[in-house]
Design a protein around this motif. Structure first.
Motif, PDB file in Angstrom:
ATOM      1  N   UNK A  92     -24.001  -4.795   3.486  1.00 24.89           N
ATOM      2  CA  UNK A  92     -25.122  -3.977   3.375  1.00 24.89           C
ATOM      3  C   UNK A  92     -25.898  -3.878   2.375  1.00 24.89           C
ATOM      4  N   UNK A  93     -26.113  -2.598   1.653  1.00 26.74           N
ATOM      5  CA  UNK A  93     -26.970  -2.389   0.534  1.00 26.74           C
ATOM      6  C   UNK A  93     -25.781  -1.931  -0.691  1.00 26.74           C
ATOM      7  N   UNK A  94     -24.492  -2.369  -0.230  1.00 27.11           N
ATOM      8  CA  UNK A  94     -23.344  -1.860  -1.105  1.00 27.11           C
ATOM      9  C   UNK A  94     -23.031  -2.974  -2.188  1.00 27.11           C
ATOM     10  N   UNK A  95     -23.099  -2.600  -3.549  1.00 23.39           N
ATOM     11  CA  UNK A  95     -22.725  -3.692  -4.454  1.00 23.39           C
ATOM     12  C   UNK A  95     -21.581  -3.143  -5.346  1.00 23.39           C
ATOM     13  N   UNK A  96     -20.777  -4.111  -6.046  1.00 27.93           N
ATOM     14  CA  UNK A  96     -20.766  -5.418  -5.412  1.00 27.93           C
ATOM     15  C   UNK A  96     -19.985  -5.452  -4.042  1.00 27.93           C
ATOM     16  N   UNK A  97     -20.157  -6.604  -3.532  1.00 35.26           N
ATOM     17  CA  UNK A  97     -19.683  -6.880  -2.192  1.00 35.26           C
ATOM     18  C   UNK A  97     -18.490  -7.916  -2.426  1.00 35.26           C
ATOM     19  N   UNK A  98     -17.184  -7.540  -2.035  1.00 36.65           N
ATOM     20  CA  UNK A  98     -16.065  -8.496  -2.410  1.00 36.65           C
ATOM     21  C   UNK A  98     -15.202  -8.328  -1.174  1.00 36.65           C
ATOM     22  N   UNK A  99     -14.434  -9.541  -0.996  1.00 36.12           N
ATOM     23  CA  UNK A  99     -13.275  -9.641   0.176  1.00 36.12           C
ATOM     24  C   UNK A  99     -11.891  -9.684  -0.547  1.00 36.12           C
ATOM     25  N   UNK A 100     -11.025  -8.832  -0.125  1.00 35.22           N
ATOM     26  CA  UNK A 100      -9.935  -8.564  -0.774  1.00 35.22           C
ATOM     27  C   UNK A 100      -8.680  -9.410   0.191  1.00 35.22           C
ATOM     28  N   UNK A 101      -8.135 -10.324  -0.418  1.00 33.86           N
ATOM     29  CA  UNK A 101      -6.964 -11.317   0.272  1.00 33.86           C
ATOM     30  C   UNK A 101      -5.697 -11.081  -0.385  1.00 33.86           C
ATOM     31  N   UNK A 102      -4.677 -11.107   0.430  1.00 34.62           N
ATOM     32  CA  UNK A 102      -3.387 -11.387  -0.031  1.00 34.62           C
ATOM     33  C   UNK A 102      -2.690 -12.689   0.526  1.00 34.62           C
ATOM     34  N   UNK A 103      -1.926 -13.373  -0.301  1.00 37.16           N
ATOM     35  CA  UNK A 103      -1.319 -14.703  -0.014  1.00 37.16           C
ATOM     36  C   UNK A 103       0.137 -14.127  -0.206  1.00 37.16           C
ATOM     37  N   UNK A 104       0.779 -14.552   1.082  1.00 43.35           N
ATOM     38  CA  UNK A 104       2.206 -14.282   1.210  1.00 43.35           C
ATOM     39  C   UNK A 104       2.981 -15.395   0.955  1.00 43.35           C
ATOM     40  N   UNK A 105       4.206 -15.373   0.418  1.00 46.40           N
ATOM     41  CA  UNK A 105       5.087 -16.393   0.468  1.00 46.40           C
ATOM     42  C   UNK A 105       6.485 -16.072   0.660  1.00 46.40           C
ATOM     43  N   UNK A 106       7.248 -16.730   1.579  1.00 45.59           N
ATOM     44  CA  UNK A 106       8.518 -16.383   1.823  1.00 45.59           C
ATOM     45  C   UNK A 106       9.789 -17.138   1.194  1.00 45.59           C
ATOM     46  N   UNK A 107      10.912 -16.700   1.275  1.00 44.88           N
ATOM     47  CA  UNK A 107      11.897 -17.466   0.617  1.00 44.88           C
ATOM     48  C   UNK A 107      11.859 -17.996  -0.810  1.00 44.88           C
ATOM     49  N   UNK A 108      11.851 -16.877  -1.863  1.00 43.76           N
ATOM     50  CA  UNK A 108      11.771 -15.577  -1.643  1.00 43.76           C
ATOM     51  C   UNK A 108      10.486 -14.904  -1.237  1.00 43.76           C
ATOM     52  N   UNK A 109      10.541 -13.832  -1.164  1.00 42.92           N
ATOM     53  CA  UNK A 109       9.123 -13.162  -0.573  1.00 42.92           C
ATOM     54  C   UNK A 109       8.364 -12.972  -1.795  1.00 42.92           C
ATOM     55  N   UNK A 110       7.053 -13.425  -1.941  1.00 40.74           N
ATOM     56  CA  UNK A 110       6.424 -13.177  -2.822  1.00 40.74           C
ATOM     57  C   UNK A 110       4.897 -12.926  -2.206  1.00 40.74           C
ATOM     58  N   UNK A 111       4.000 -12.044  -2.945  1.00 41.29           N
ATOM     59  CA  UNK A 111       2.598 -12.119  -2.539  1.00 41.29           C
ATOM     60  C   UNK A 111       1.859 -11.907  -3.619  1.00 41.29           C
ATOM     61  N   UNK A 112       0.420 -12.461  -3.813  1.00 41.65           N
ATOM     62  CA  UNK A 112      -0.682 -12.470  -4.727  1.00 41.65           C
ATOM     63  C   UNK A 112      -1.799 -11.927  -3.976  1.00 41.65           C
ATOM     64  N   UNK A 113      -2.513 -11.050  -4.849  1.00 42.83           N
ATOM     65  CA  UNK A 113      -4.044 -10.658  -4.511  1.00 42.83           C
ATOM     66  C   UNK A 113      -4.865 -11.239  -4.853  1.00 42.83           C
ATOM     67  N   UNK A 114      -6.009 -11.766  -4.208  1.00 40.32           N
ATOM     68  CA  UNK A 114      -7.285 -12.426  -4.249  1.00 40.32           C
ATOM     69  C   UNK A 114      -8.282 -11.785  -4.020  1.00 40.32           C
ATOM     70  N   UNK A 115      -9.245 -11.262  -5.005  1.00 34.25           N
ATOM     71  CA  UNK A 115     -10.512 -10.802  -4.596  1.00 34.25           C
ATOM     72  C   UNK A 115     -11.530 -12.107  -4.725  1.00 34.25           C
ATOM     73  N   UNK A 116     -12.503 -12.095  -3.648  1.00 37.81           N
ATOM     74  CA  UNK A 116     -13.566 -13.132  -3.609  1.00 37.81           C
ATOM     75  C   UNK A 116     -14.989 -11.949  -3.567  1.00 37.81           C
TER      76      UNK A 116
END
Length: 937
Positions: A92-116
């Motif tokens: 809508x009128x909200x700024x800034x507008x972003x998508x927040x994602x997480x990439x998850x890896x297994x063996x070993x378990x890892x995750x990374x944050x991604x902001x688009x």
């Protein structure tokens, strides 16, 4: 934007990406509306991950609950657009507008944050809500008048948002923008030049809204301006007020009145429109804009509002107006039913309630007025209640006649209230009233009298039959108990014959009945309910005893006797059918049990005699001959008709002879059969033995008593051989006249030994007060039976002798005590003349003292005085002449001091020498007689 500025932003973005990668977080910025499959960035490269790691770790994107706009390509390690992204729809009128994602890896378990970050593009032009606006402006409008225009809306943000408005070129209006506190701009159109309808009666303008995009986008709206003719005359209503009336049940669409107004202007300036301006009745009334007709569009209610006042406005096209008032009166109609309210009521009423007892109080209301609000209430007919009005629409429901629960236990009283409207309206309510029971009905038997039969010889406790009574009352008042009324049958209480079960009314036989003693009897049974007070009724019951064949026939004739022989003489010339004799028998039973039949059981010659079956007559069957024996003996059996039958036998001796000497000679040597009753002989012998045994026992008992008494007397005289002879032992001492020295009657106990050679003491118990009758003179007398009992107790009970029975010399009464006191004159001692009874008591005590010398010590006691007569009875209660006792011939000193040790007794000679001889009192004739008797003995 210059190239230098663009270069700086790219360098800053690359530095930000490198910093985020080092921290395990990557940010991207993409514009909205990118096509599907477009590359967002190489996440493997940015995070420094190997493509094999993405595959082995099963890398996936986690977005939570939001839609997946971006997907991961594991083959290349890039992030791709999965769905088209609309920033306006996403943020809508909200700024800034972003998508927040997480990439998850297994063996070993890892995750990374991604902001688009989604950047805005100018993909939305400004839009007006309405495509055009219309204004009617009078040509007389002054310059400077402002008209507010509609604002446009742009969904983009930042520079792509709405930036400016422009108005098409014209000679009359200019556009002005005003900043508002919320950041928006207000758009106004201002009249800068007077209008002239004659020159231009219609003006069309175009308002344009433009955003800041590159290229900019715009939106337009047309403004239609109609120049109105100048209106210099106002509308005028025909009347200032209009009045109308309407019934409250009038249907919608009913015309109430017509409002009219006139305008002196011509054309549109002279056209007047009508509308309701005030009055708060918009939902009830409506005015036709053209004709001014006022009509009903809703439901009016007289009870809510009786009068409605509305203002009708007459307005011309130029905005000039006038108003008038319309008054509408509502006419009441009978549209409300009476409302019945129960203020107080009772659920039950006693059936013996008095007339006028209030059962319920009602109040009735009708919202209508006049006759429509007048109320009359009624109840059902033929019920014992009435409705009484107490004013102000209050009614009382009261009893009008007697109530009877047994006739009607519950009433459903319907109260109906009607008004006097046309048509009349009514309402009703039903009251349920229970009639409570009172004990007003006595039990009633099912029959006025009962009659039953029972076989005699019945078993005690046999149930004969049942009486039943019913009580019309309820619950405890209807609980019936059965009671057998006291009466007698032949002097015997009826309760010894029958009994009645209190609960069930079953009549039982108390004992076995005998028809021969009582054939029937009557009694009365009372049925009583459980009310308070109880009510009762009684009924007559007749019991008939039915006979049983329990009695054998009794032969009255011929009389059987063992002492003599009775024979009937039959002459040898007797013909056939000759009446020899008649056996007479009776049976105390009744009915067929008493029907007797006679049979010949035995006979010397059966061919000679026969017995009548019904009458018992013995007759000859044939002619008597010389060959027939003189002595004939017949045995006749008498049998009744009972089931089973009972019988009796009788022997009949018949002599066949012509003369009495012949009969006498034949029956002289008649051998009688002696039948002995073994039981009778046994009882006679047993009775004789019992009588003999009782006689012998009586003789032995009498001899034993005589020997016992003789031995007792011998033992007494043997132990006291030196005692003086006492001719008389009074049982009690009593002051009969009440003038002697005794103030009270005392009973004494004496201790003595049965034999001087033994140390045992016999204790004589005083007579119990329970066997002494107290006469009015105060003297105790004993009956003969009491004297016998006293004599028996005299030798049965033993008690230890008293240790306080010794007295000092000065305490001895009588002549002995007078000797120790010289002041006492001869014959003036404490004893009354003659002192016969006192001397006898002294002699008895002397005998006891001599006997007691055989014992070394005397057990302590209370001088043998029984404590049963009074717990406080001690020596101080004994009068003086009883406290001082002297025992002649003894050296013992009786003392009342328990603490003083007992001294050894000196020899009798010394004691006698030391004691001076007291002077003798003058003898009376009675004492002389007694002394003479002593000498003779």
């Amino acid at each position: 934007m210059s190239d230098r500025t663009m270069a700086r932003q790219v360098l800053l973005f690359i530095w930000f990406l490198s910093l985020s990668s080092a921290l395990g977080q990557v940010s991207y910025s993409i514009p909205e509306e990118m096509a599907k499959g477009s590359l967002v960035g190489n996440i493997a490269q940015d995070l420094g991950l190997d493509l094999k790691r993405l595959k082995s770790g099963k890398a996936r994107i986690y977005t939570g609950d939001s839609a997946e706009y971006i997907e991961l390509n594991k083959e290349r390690g890039g992030l791709l657009i999965k769905e088209r992204i609309d920033r306006e729809a996403l943020c809508g009128q909200t700024t800034p507008c972003a998508l927040h994602l997480q990439i998850i890896l297994e063996n070993p378990l890892e995750f990374y944050s991604i902001t688009v970050e989604i950047t805005d593009i100018n993909d939305n032009a400004p839009v007006f809500k309405n495509s055009e606006m219309k204004f009617d402006i009078n040509e007389m409008a002054k310059t400077g008048v402002r008209f507010v225009l509609e604002r446009a809306n742009d969904l983009d943000v930042g520079l792509n948002n709405l930036q400016d408005y422009t108005l098409s070129t014209n000679d009359f209006f200019t556009l002005k923008l005003h900043n508002q506190p919320d950041g928006e701009k207000a758009v106004e159109m201002t009249l800068q030049k007077p209008l002239d309808r004659e020159k231009q009666d219609h003006i069309t303008l175009l308002l344009t809204a433009k955003d800041g995009g590159d290229p900019p986008l715009t939106g337009t709206m047309q403004i239609q301006i109609t120049v109105l003719d100048a209106n210099d005359n106002e509308p005028v209503c025909s009347q200032a007020a209009y009045r109308a009336s309407i019934a409250e049940n009038a249907p919608t669409g009913t015309v109430l009145t017509t409002v009219s107004a006139s305008d002196a202007d011509l054309g549109s300036n002279g056209m007047v429109t009508f509308s309701i301006s005030s009055g708060g009745a918009y939902d009830l009334f409506k005015v036709d804009e053209t004709t001014g007709v006022v009509i009903l569009v809703g439901k009016v209610d007289y009870e809510k509002n009786k009068v409605y006042r509305i203002d009708v406005q007459a307005k011309d096209q130029g905005g000039h107006s006038d108003s008038c008032k319309v008054i509408i009166d509502v006419i009441d109609v009978n549209d409300n039913t009476p409302a019945i309210n129960i203020m107080s009521r009772t659920n039950s009423v006693l059936e013996d309630s008095k007339h006028g007892t209030v059962v319920a109080i009602l109040t009735v209301q009708d919202l209508d007025t006049g006759d429509n609000g007048k109320i009359a209430c009624t109840i059902d007919k033929d019920i014992p209640f009435m409705l009484k009005s107490t004013g102000n629409n209050f009614f009382s429901l009261v009893t009008d006649s007697d109530l009877d629960r047994e006739r009607e236990s519950e009433y459903n009283i319907s109260v109906t209230c009607s008004d006097e409207g046309v048509p009349s309206l009514s309402s009703s309510v039903t009251l349920s009233l229970q009639i409570s029971d009172v004990n007003d009905n006595a039990p009633v038997f099912e029959k006025s009298s009962y009659e039953a039969s029972v076989q005699e010889n019945n078993t005690p406790g046999l149930s004969i039959f049942t009486v039943r009574a019913r009580d019309a009352d309820f619950n405890q008042n209807a609980r019936v108990s059965y009671i057998l009324e006291d009466s007698s049958v032949n002097g015997v209480p009826v309760s010894s014959l029958v009994s009645v079960s209190a609960d069930s009314g079953v009549i039982h036989a108390v004992r076995s009945f005998d028809y021969e003693q009582i054939k029937d009897f009557q009694f009365r049974v009372k049925a009583q309910d459980g009310g308070s007070p109880p009510l009762s009724s009684n009924v007559s019951v007749k019991i008939i005893i039915q006979d049983q064949n329990d009695n054998a026939p009794q032969v009255l004739y011929p009389v059987q006797s063992a002492a003599s022989v009775v024979a009937e003489i039959v002459p040898r010339s007797a013909d056939v059918g000759y009446l020899v004799t008649k056996v007479v028998a009776v049976d105390v039973d009744s009915g067929q049990n008493a029907w007797l039949s006679y049979k010949l059981h035995k006979a010397t010659d059966r061919a000679l005699f026969e017995v009548g079956l019904q009458n018992g007559e013995i007759r000859t069957v044939r002619q008597v001959t010389d060959k027939d024996a003189v002595k004939q003996r017949l045995t006749v059996v008498v049998e009744d008709n009972g089931q089973p039958s009972r019988s009796a036998t009788v022997n009949v001796n018949v002599a066949v002879a012509d003369s009495f000497p012949e009969v006498l000679s034949e029956f002289t040597d008649f051998t009688h059969d002696k039948e002995y009753n073994d039981n009778l002989t046994f009882y006679l012998v047993l009775a004789l033995a019992v009588v003999s045994f009782l006689f012998i026992v009586s003789i032995i008992a009498i001899l034993s008593v005589k020997c016992y008494r003789w031995r007792r007397e011998r033992m007494f005289y043997k132990s006291g051989a030196n005692l003086p002879v006492i001719p008389y032992y009074p049982p009690l001492y009593a002051d009969v006249g009440g003038t002697g020295t005794l103030q009270h009657v005392y009973n004494y106990e004496v201790c003595r030994t049965t034999d001087s050679r033994k140390s045992d003491l016999k204790y004589v118990r005083p007579c119990s007060e329970s066997i002494i009758s107290l006469e009015t003179s105060g003297t105790h007398t004993l009956t003969h039976a009491q004297r016998e009992r006293l004599n028996n107790d005299f030798f049965d009970q033993q008690k230890p002798p008293s240790g306080d029975w010794r007295f000092t010399q000065n305490q001895r009464p009588g002549p002995s005590g007078a000797a120790a006191t010289p002041e006492v004159a001869v014959g003036t001692g404490p004893w009354p003349n003659p002192p016969t009874e006192a001397e006898q008591l002294q002699a008895l005590m002397a005998a006891a003292n001599e006997v007691s010398e055989a014992t070394n010590t005397l057990a302590p006691g209370t001088m043998g005085l029984s404590t049963r007569y009074s717990p406080q009875f001690t020596l101080q209660h004994v009068p003086d002449y009883r406290q001082n006792v002297y025992i002649p011939g003894s050296t013992a000193t009786l003392t009342s001091n328990q603490q003083q040790p007992q001294q050894a007794l000196p020899p009798p000679q010394v004691a006698a020498a030391a004691q001076p001889e007291p002077p003798k009192a003058a003898q009376t004739p009675a004492s002389k007689k007694k002394s003479t008797k002593k000498e003779k003995k």
